[in-house]
Design an enzyme around this catalytic site. Structure first.
Site, mmCIF file in Angstrom:
data_model
loop_
_atom_site.group_PDB
_atom_site.id
_atom_site.type_symbol
_atom_site.label_atom_id
_atom_site.label_comp_id
_atom_site.label_asym_id
_atom_site.label_seq_id
_atom_site.Cartn_x
_atom_site.Cartn_y
_atom_site.Cartn_z
ATOM 1 N N THR A 165 14.117 18.236 -27.909
ATOM 2 C CA THR A 165 14.722 18.160 -26.576
ATOM 3 C C THR A 165 14.424 19.520 -25.970
ATOM 4 O O THR A 165 14.439 20.539 -26.688
ATOM 5 C CB THR A 165 16.247 17.899 -26.621
ATOM 6 O OG1 THR A 165 16.868 18.967 -27.341
ATOM 7 C CG2 THR A 165 16.577 16.583 -27.306
ATOM 8 N N HIS A 166 14.138 19.538 -24.689
ATOM 9 C CA HIS A 166 13.712 20.792 -24.020
ATOM 10 C C HIS A 166 12.482 21.396 -24.689
ATOM 11 O O HIS A 166 12.265 22.600 -24.634
ATOM 12 C CB HIS A 166 14.834 21.826 -24.001
ATOM 13 C CG HIS A 166 16.158 21.265 -23.613
ATOM 14 N ND1 HIS A 166 16.578 21.165 -22.315
ATOM 15 C CD2 HIS A 166 17.161 20.732 -24.376
ATOM 16 C CE1 HIS A 166 17.795 20.614 -22.268
ATOM 17 N NE2 HIS A 166 18.165 20.330 -23.514
ATOM 18 N N SER A 287 -17.024 22.679 -24.388
ATOM 19 C CA SER A 287 -17.014 23.650 -23.297
ATOM 20 C C SER A 287 -18.406 24.225 -23.168
ATOM 21 O O SER A 287 -19.113 24.390 -24.159
ATOM 22 C CB SER A 287 -16.002 24.749 -23.615
ATOM 23 O OG SER A 287 -16.360 25.937 -22.956
ATOM 24 N N ASN A 295 -12.096 19.481 -25.977
ATOM 25 C CA ASN A 295 -11.022 19.317 -24.999
ATOM 26 C C ASN A 295 -10.606 17.854 -24.840
ATOM 27 O O ASN A 295 -11.460 16.968 -24.773
ATOM 28 C CB ASN A 295 -11.472 19.860 -23.640
ATOM 29 C CG ASN A 295 -11.735 21.346 -23.700
ATOM 30 O OD1 ASN A 295 -11.063 22.071 -24.444
ATOM 31 N ND2 ASN A 295 -12.735 21.803 -22.964
ATOM 32 N N TYR A 327 1.412 -9.618 12.276
ATOM 33 C CA TYR A 327 0.254 -8.895 11.731
ATOM 34 C C TYR A 327 -0.164 -7.747 12.647
ATOM 35 O O TYR A 327 -0.191 -7.884 13.870
ATOM 36 C CB TYR A 327 -0.940 -9.851 11.545
ATOM 37 C CG TYR A 327 -2.179 -9.114 11.065
ATOM 38 C CD1 TYR A 327 -2.384 -8.886 9.710
ATOM 39 C CD2 TYR A 327 -3.111 -8.589 11.967
ATOM 40 C CE1 TYR A 327 -3.493 -8.173 9.275
ATOM 41 C CE2 TYR A 327 -4.210 -7.877 11.537
ATOM 42 C CZ TYR A 327 -4.397 -7.669 10.178
ATOM 43 O OH TYR A 327 -5.479 -6.960 9.742
ATOM 44 N N GLN A 332 -5.033 -3.646 7.326
ATOM 45 C CA GLN A 332 -6.365 -3.588 6.723
ATOM 46 C C GLN A 332 -6.472 -2.397 5.760
ATOM 47 O O GLN A 332 -7.286 -2.399 4.846
ATOM 48 C CB GLN A 332 -7.428 -3.496 7.819
ATOM 49 C CG GLN A 332 -8.851 -3.491 7.303
ATOM 50 C CD GLN A 332 -9.840 -3.775 8.410
ATOM 51 O OE1 GLN A 332 -9.914 -4.885 8.922
ATOM 52 N NE2 GLN A 332 -10.593 -2.767 8.811
ATOM 53 N N LYS A 335 -6.079 -2.328 1.466
ATOM 54 C CA LYS A 335 -6.993 -2.749 0.407
ATOM 55 C C LYS A 335 -7.503 -1.625 -0.482
ATOM 56 O O LYS A 335 -7.456 -1.726 -1.707
ATOM 57 C CB LYS A 335 -8.167 -3.524 1.010
ATOM 58 C CG LYS A 335 -7.736 -4.903 1.409
ATOM 59 C CD LYS A 335 -8.718 -5.590 2.306
ATOM 60 C CE LYS A 335 -7.983 -6.557 3.196
ATOM 61 N NZ LYS A 335 -7.004 -5.927 4.118
HETATM 62 N N1 ARG Z 1 -9.917 -7.438 7.882
HETATM 63 C C1 ARG Z 1 -8.610 -7.794 8.297
HETATM 64 C C2 ARG Z 1 -7.561 -7.217 7.338
HETATM 65 O O1 ARG Z 1 -7.951 -6.775 6.312
HETATM 66 C C3 ARG Z 1 -8.452 -9.267 8.330
HETATM 67 C C4 ARG Z 1 -7.421 -9.759 9.282
HETATM 68 C C5 ARG Z 1 -7.859 -9.454 10.663
HETATM 69 N N2 ARG Z 1 -7.003 -10.052 11.611
HETATM 70 C C6 ARG Z 1 -7.036 -9.706 12.902
HETATM 71 N N3 ARG Z 1 -6.220 -10.301 13.685
HETATM 72 N N4 ARG Z 1 -7.831 -8.767 13.331
HETATM 73 O O2 ARG Z 1 -6.383 -7.193 7.576
#
Ligand code: ARG
Length: 484
Positions: A165-166, A287, A295, A327, A332, A335
């Protein structure tokens, strides 16, 4: 140009008749997502095929159109898989790229595919389908890491190292017990992901742009076709919220935090000052200047990449905040962080499973090249630092001393041992008896040896070998079955 031109093909000119000028090249690049979202092509195609099947079953498009769409999609699949598909930046994203090519291949049937849907429900569906499959892969990898830890633990129940601990020596523990602590963490990660999966696996498709659609869709049918567990019940919510991605990234962050804690220990244990373990050379680097170095780059990078995944969580959660219904193009941006989170977690878990457990030698059927344990170094570290001091106090409590008094007696004994540069077990009985006359010869076997210390912690969840064996059996059974 004729009025019946394909709008998608001519988007490099302008979106539609409504627009008086095309986008500049910079704005096109800024708004396009195809170079990263093309990764969703399989999910996009699956969603489209399920949608077309339902449209035909509902009599919204003809069976001929449906057949043409399936034919076109098969062709597109072949093109993408062979690398000949021509992804076009001016077609903005994966959805428009696939749809434009479909229309080129099968004509009007391709244009009918978009009946009753929008890219808004389409993209939400794609991410969910894609993420669901990735979650399943990650669940499998989490189990592989756990199995590797359990396997190493099962060989090291009686190996004793200092528990800290610690980062100060506290009490001796079984190395297996220590490894099983990580198994518990990864088992909870598994539970968490299974729970997230339920909310990921719901269908937005059919919400159309935001308000639902005028066509008589059968959304439940599409959900069944896509193996989804339910249908999103509010169109505005369905197209806009990315909480499922945030939840996933939070679960992924915890996985990485657990990996990072383990990494920190592997790095410490590998240092010359501990020398508790060795990891195989293929996970280390040398190294360029110090010839003696090896390493632990892999655990260090895993610790570093944890920051990146936690960063994605912050990115996604900030992306969502302040978005009005429904939306918005902000989404976008979900992703790249999500893709990178998945890639990082997958690679990390895959490497860790092998680094800990080794790889299968097909000739012998055994795993080789996992971590090497150095029991002597662990034992010697556990023998320093007065790891059994609590056991001596517990011993005196059993002789009738109140715990607080026993604590004080042992503090004096430790001070004397420190002054002499020896461990408690190395003090002669007569010296120990000066601190308390009730200390008998049995103190060595019952309190001051490392084994005695471990054996005494025989409560559920404790480090006594009997308890550790019970936990090992539980985990082994759990990991063999399909349930958590
Ligand atoms: N490429 C867009 C996204 O990833 C798809 C949806 C686009 N929709 C729109 N109304 N422009 O969200």
């Amino acid at each position: 140009m004729s009025t019946s031109h394909n709008q998608l093909d001519t988007k490099s000119q302008a979106w539609s008749a409504l627009f008086s000028e095309p986008m500049s090249e910079l704005v096109q690049r800024y708004t396009a997502s195809v170079f990263f979202d093309k990764r969703l092509w399989q999910a996009d195609m699956r969603g489209s095929l399920a949608h077309a099947e339902m449209l035909a079953a509902q009599g919204i498009i003809s069976q001929d159109d449906r057949a043409a769409i399936e034919r076109g999609m098969a062709q597109i699949r072949a093109e993408i898989e062979s690398g000949s598909f021509d992804w076009k930046l001016e077609l903005e994203d994966v959805h428009l790229n696939l749809e434009a090519r479909l229309t080129q291949l099968v004509g009007d049937a391709g244009k009918r595919l978009h009946t009753g849907r929008s890219r808004n429900d389409q993209v939400a569906t794609d991410i969910r389908l894609w993420l669901r499959d990735e979650i399943d892969l990650i669940l499998g990898l989490l189990r592989e890491v756990q199995a590797a830890l359990v396997e190493v633990a099962s060989r090291n129940v009686d190996v004793i190292l200092p528990g800290f601990t610690h980062l100060q020596v506290a009490q001796p523990v079984s190395f297996a017990h220590h490894l099983l602590a990580y198994v518990e963490m990864f088992a909870r990660d598994e539970e968490r992901l299974q729970d997230v999966r339920k909310r990921v696996n719901r269908l937005p498709l059919g919400s159309a742009a935001l308000a639902g659609t005028t066509y008589p869709l059968d959304r439940e049918r599409v959900a069944r076709t896509l193996d989804m567990e339910g249908v999103c019940q509010n169109s505005l919510d369905a197209v806009s919220d990315r909480d499922f991605a945030i939840e996933f990234t939070a679960a992924a962050s915890l996985i990485m935090v657990h990996v990072s804690r383990l990494s920190e220990e592997l790095i410490l244990w590998m240092s010359q000052n501990f020398a508790f373990i060795r990891i195989a050379d293929r996970f280390t680097t040398g190294s360029s200047i110090m010839p003696q170095k090896k390493n632990p780059d892999v655990p260090e990078l895993a610790r570093g990449k944890t920051g990146r995944v936690v960063g994605h969580l912050m990115g996604l959660i900030t992306l969502m905040k302040g978005q009005p219904l429904a939306y918005n193009k902000d989404n976008q941006e979900d992703k790249e962080p999500l893709f990178d989170t998945v890639d990082t977690v997958r690679d990390t878990l895959r490497i860790f499973a092998e680094m800990i457990g080794g790889q299968l030698n097909p000739a012998t059927g055994a795993k080789e090249g996992g971590i090497t344990v150095h029991p002597e170094a662990m034992r010697s570290a556990a023998s320093k630092g007065y790891a059994t001091a609590t056991d001596l106090a517990d011993y005196l409590v059993k002789k009738g001393l109140p715990f607080r008094d026993a604590h004080e007696v042992v503090a004096h004994a430790v001070k004397t041992a420190q002054d002499q540069g020896v461990d408690l077990a190395e003090l002669p009985l007569a010296t120990l008896q000066q601190f308390n006359p009730d200390i008998g010869q049995d103190v060595f076997a019952q309190a001051l040896t490392l084994e005695a210390s471990l054996n005494a912690r025989n409560t559920l969840g404790g480090t006594a070998p009997a308890q550790v064996q019970a936990q090992l059996a539980r985990h082994t059974q759990r990991l063999q079955g399909s349930q958590t």
